[in-house]
Design an enzyme around this catalytic site. Sequence first.
Site, mmCIF file in Angstrom:
data_model
loop_
_atom_site.group_PDB
_atom_site.id
_atom_site.type_symbol
_atom_site.label_atom_id
_atom_site.label_comp_id
_atom_site.label_asym_id
_atom_site.label_seq_id
_atom_site.Cartn_x
_atom_site.Cartn_y
_atom_site.Cartn_z
ATOM 1 N N CYS A 304 0.823 -1.198 0.000
ATOM 2 C CA CYS A 304 0.000 0.000 0.000
ATOM 3 C C CYS A 304 0.865 1.259 0.000
ATOM 4 C CB CYS A 304 -0.865 -0.025 1.251
ATOM 5 S SG CYS A 304 -1.987 1.367 1.351
ATOM 6 N N ARG A 400 -12.302 1.160 -5.544
ATOM 7 C CA ARG A 400 -11.877 1.071 -4.148
ATOM 8 C C ARG A 400 -11.133 2.338 -3.759
ATOM 9 N NH1 ARG A 400 -8.145 -0.834 -0.043
ATOM 10 N NH2 ARG A 400 -9.278 -2.191 1.359
HETATM 11 P P1 RVP Z 1 -0.726 -6.918 3.925
HETATM 12 O O1 RVP Z 1 -1.194 -8.103 4.732
HETATM 13 O O2 RVP Z 1 0.221 -6.050 4.691
HETATM 14 O O3 RVP Z 1 -0.164 -7.341 2.618
HETATM 15 O O4 RVP Z 1 -1.998 -6.000 3.667
HETATM 16 C C1 RVP Z 1 -3.163 -6.464 3.040
HETATM 17 C C2 RVP Z 1 -4.203 -5.367 3.056
HETATM 18 O O5 RVP Z 1 -3.745 -4.218 2.335
HETATM 19 C C3 RVP Z 1 -5.521 -5.678 2.395
HETATM 20 O O6 RVP Z 1 -6.374 -6.469 3.172
HETATM 21 C C4 RVP Z 1 -6.101 -4.305 2.112
HETATM 22 O O7 RVP Z 1 -6.755 -3.753 3.232
HETATM 23 C C5 RVP Z 1 -4.871 -3.472 1.854
HETATM 24 N N1 RVP Z 1 -4.686 -3.192 0.443
HETATM 25 C C6 RVP Z 1 -5.031 -3.935 -0.629
HETATM 26 N N2 RVP Z 1 -4.666 -3.269 -1.721
HETATM 27 C C7 RVP Z 1 -4.109 -2.141 -1.303
HETATM 28 C C8 RVP Z 1 -3.562 -1.070 -2.116
HETATM 29 O O8 RVP Z 1 -3.438 -1.202 -3.320
HETATM 30 N N3 RVP Z 1 -3.213 0.028 -1.502
HETATM 31 N N4 RVP Z 1 -4.111 -2.115 0.024
#
Ligand code: RVP
Length: 486
Positions: A304, A400
């Site tokens: 993210c 989203r």
């Molecule tokens: P991680 O477990 O740290 O990989 O995080 C997963 C989470 O990141 C997802 O459940 C969602 O809330 C968030 N996410 C998914 N896509 C993105 C993005 O593109 N920013 N973020």
Amino acid sequence: SEKLEVPEALTFDDVLLRPKESRIEPDDADVSTRVSKNVELNIPILSAAMDTVTESDTAIGMAREGGLGVLHRNMDIETMVAEIERIKRADELVIDRENVVTASPEQTIAEVDTMMGQEGVSGAPVVDDDDTVLGIISGTDIRPYLEVGETDEVREAMTDEVITAGVDIEAREALELMYEYKIERVPIVDDDDTLVGLVTMQGLLQRRENQDAAHDGDGQLVCGAAVGPFETDRATAADEAGADVLFIDCAHAHNLNVIESAREIKDAVEADVVVGNVGTSEAAAEVVDFADGIKVGIGPGSICTTRVVTGAGMPQITAVAEVADVAAQEDVPVIADGGIRYSGDAIKAIAAGADAVMLGSYFAGTEEAPGRVITMNGKKYKQYRGMGSVGAMKSGGGDRYLKDDEDGEEFVPEGVEAATPYKGTLASELHQLVGGMRSGMGYVGAATIPEFKERSEFVRVSSAGQTEGHPHDVMITDEAPNYSPD
Ligand code: RVP
């Protein structure tokens, strides 16, 4: 300036659990929890609604281990419905009539042999045109005919004294019948001997292997599905298909339009509705009166870039704690979503007030996860991308992050496309994750998740303390199954 009198916000590496007096061995720790008001899990783990993490294979694996998979929504509604149905059917005790492969008495041995091979079954009830059960035919029955009587009819070879049972049969009774009569399948019939389903030994053994599976009230695996905040059609379709929990899938659910629409979705469906993501007590207060669960995470995800792109976000331990304080007033479960790299992070999120945690990157490298396997420098990786990345938005997830323009060409992404080391099965990853969490409960002396939430305390860690906490001053020679240096 007053503007600079700012509160501190903490994340995983800033805190540790204070060790406490204990008699709890990790194996004694009960990790069952609630993910939403009406859905219970046997482990407090969810797999993320991302197109490189959760489709039906991951969801089936998650539920078999006691957790919950949340289907992503980068697929059309029809596909999602089929995925939900697949999960719901996976470990059903009684296979529904429409999914039972049957033979007719007039078929030839050769035909039925080919059919069983194509359908991947080793036996089939034999029914007449009215679906009345006449017998059952299995590989063992037809084998003697294959040499000499391939054109003989099924009625010659079938076992006609067939053991059947009624729809209310329980797993234990079915197994006893199979052992007593040395059979592999029991057709389920109604009062007129009409076929309504089938119980198989293979299915029973699968269920027995997964004693801790998370089931709904009908004994089917639990299933979650992501829906866009304004996607009422998807929500009602997923609800009708049998999803147990719908997740309003939004990067900033403290948007009042999103909340209004989430309320409407909640009124339109039977399934539980989890609202998210939020990261503050103010946002939690806006949704706590109607949400069946609240999901927390503004920018902690591994893929993210929300915090760097938008300048907004909340370090995850503080975010979870703020939301949990509000949610507790209405007894609404909280899910900590994103940023979890180790089992220790997961149990810290629970200490901060979450009832369950959601992970993406942790599961993206498993066999069950969708996504390409990539080889780089002789090592295997799997694709893992943010749902707000250019790639994912191009294949449908644009809303989203609410940033795509009309023609969808000039996205402002809030995620990256990446690769993560290829791992083994979901079951082995979950074993490590949950094992570490149980040990954490042991260090705090808590036997259950609610007790752990109550009893756990944090200490603040300095950067020297952080360094001390990881392996240091050594060269790691063998890979540990639950630790890799960042
Ligand atoms: P991680 O477990 O740290 O990989 O995080 C997963 C989470 O990141 C997802 O459940 C969602 O809330 C968030 N996410 C998914 N896509 C993105 C993005 O593109 N920013 N973020």
